[in-house]
Design a protein around this motif. Sequence first.
Motif, mmCIF file in Angstrom:
data_model
loop_
_atom_site.group_PDB
_atom_site.id
_atom_site.type_symbol
_atom_site.label_atom_id
_atom_site.label_comp_id
_atom_site.label_asym_id
_atom_site.label_seq_id
_atom_site.Cartn_x
_atom_site.Cartn_y
_atom_site.Cartn_z
ATOM 1 N N TYR A 152 73.055 -1.075 10.651
ATOM 2 C CA TYR A 152 73.978 -0.601 9.615
ATOM 3 C C TYR A 152 73.870 0.919 9.494
ATOM 4 O O TYR A 152 72.768 1.470 9.522
ATOM 5 N N TRP A 153 75.021 1.571 9.342
ATOM 6 C CA TRP A 153 75.024 3.021 9.181
ATOM 7 C C TRP A 153 75.064 3.363 7.700
ATOM 8 O O TRP A 153 76.036 3.059 6.999
ATOM 9 N N HIS A 207 81.303 5.185 13.867
ATOM 10 C CA HIS A 207 80.746 5.377 12.530
ATOM 11 C C HIS A 207 80.724 6.868 12.175
ATOM 12 O O HIS A 207 80.608 7.734 13.052
ATOM 13 N N GLN A 260 81.568 -3.373 8.316
ATOM 14 C CA GLN A 260 80.233 -3.192 7.741
ATOM 15 C C GLN A 260 80.248 -3.472 6.247
ATOM 16 O O GLN A 260 79.319 -4.096 5.723
ATOM 17 N N PHE A 278 82.634 11.736 13.745
ATOM 18 C CA PHE A 278 82.426 10.311 14.002
ATOM 19 C C PHE A 278 81.831 10.108 15.393
ATOM 20 O O PHE A 278 82.317 10.690 16.376
ATOM 21 N N TYR A 331 74.690 10.587 8.086
ATOM 22 C CA TYR A 331 74.536 9.140 8.192
ATOM 23 C C TYR A 331 73.817 8.792 9.488
ATOM 24 O O TYR A 331 73.827 9.549 10.457
ATOM 25 N N SER A 381 80.242 4.325 18.519
ATOM 26 C CA SER A 381 80.281 3.289 17.487
ATOM 27 C C SER A 381 81.422 3.471 16.496
ATOM 28 O O SER A 381 81.739 2.556 15.741
ATOM 29 N N VAL A 425 85.919 -0.407 11.587
ATOM 30 C CA VAL A 425 84.461 -0.451 11.711
ATOM 31 C C VAL A 425 83.807 -0.368 10.337
ATOM 32 O O VAL A 425 82.871 -1.111 10.032
ATOM 33 N N GLU A 426 84.292 0.536 9.476
ATOM 34 C CA GLU A 426 83.717 0.635 8.130
ATOM 35 C C GLU A 426 83.968 -0.643 7.326
ATOM 36 O O GLU A 426 83.088 -1.130 6.615
#
Length: 276
Positions: free
Chosen positions: A224-225, A189, A47, A183, A217, A187, A43-44
Amino acid sequence: MKKHNLFLWTALAVICCGLMPRVRAQVDDGIDPDALIERILAVEDQQRQQISTVIVDAEYVEGEEKDGEFFEKVRFIKKIYIKYLADTALYHEDYVEYYKDGKLQSQKDLDKEARDRKEKKAKRKVKDISFSMLQPFRPDYRDLYDIEYLGVSPDPVEGYVAHHFEVTAKEDADSLINGDYFFDVESFHLVRVDFSPAKLVKKAMFKLNEMSMSIVYGPTDDGYWLARQFDIAGKGKAMFFIGVKFAGSEYYRNPVINTEIDDEIFEVNDGSDLQN
């Protein structure tokens, strides 16, 4: 449908990560921590591929707490520039305004204070929001850490139901960290990380005895995170055994994403612009 996708991802991650250091799990809730980490990293990375630059307004407030009440000492208005490269990030910050005891200070005082603070940041090796806080979870760094999955946090974290990991450096080094990671379960994130250096900076003229940091965050309007708040607190001793205590919070607003930034802004001319 979400459960089916999670189980499929778990099976694939287990096959791909058979040679990876295993993450200890304190709870047995049917979740494979190693597969969960792979999902978090994916996921990171997704992004990161979508974002090339970030420009954000920042406000830093520093002060002290007495009898449960916070007293502001200084306040800075800043503009922060971040450019993401393949395996690092470039960071630059401009100090725009400086307030002391609520009063706007001169440009001369602003320039001096900005220079002093950038130098202290470099000496103390303080992380900033361009640093990838997921570094301990990545394959190249996993052998440097013990990572324990503590399950889903019993209480909401910044309003989110969150997975909780505890990260502990295997050796005392100022380049490594210890921390608690949370986390979002939906999502994947990072919602919040509370951390400190695995080794504190101790030099002839300055010794840092305590330092704790926390980054919160959250999603932008575009999904976007990004970092919303950075808290830092520490204690130390400067020359002649003068006690030093600092605490502050930095707030990030109005992010502008994928706007072209001139590389010249990141040129190192005073030791303050760092790569992470």
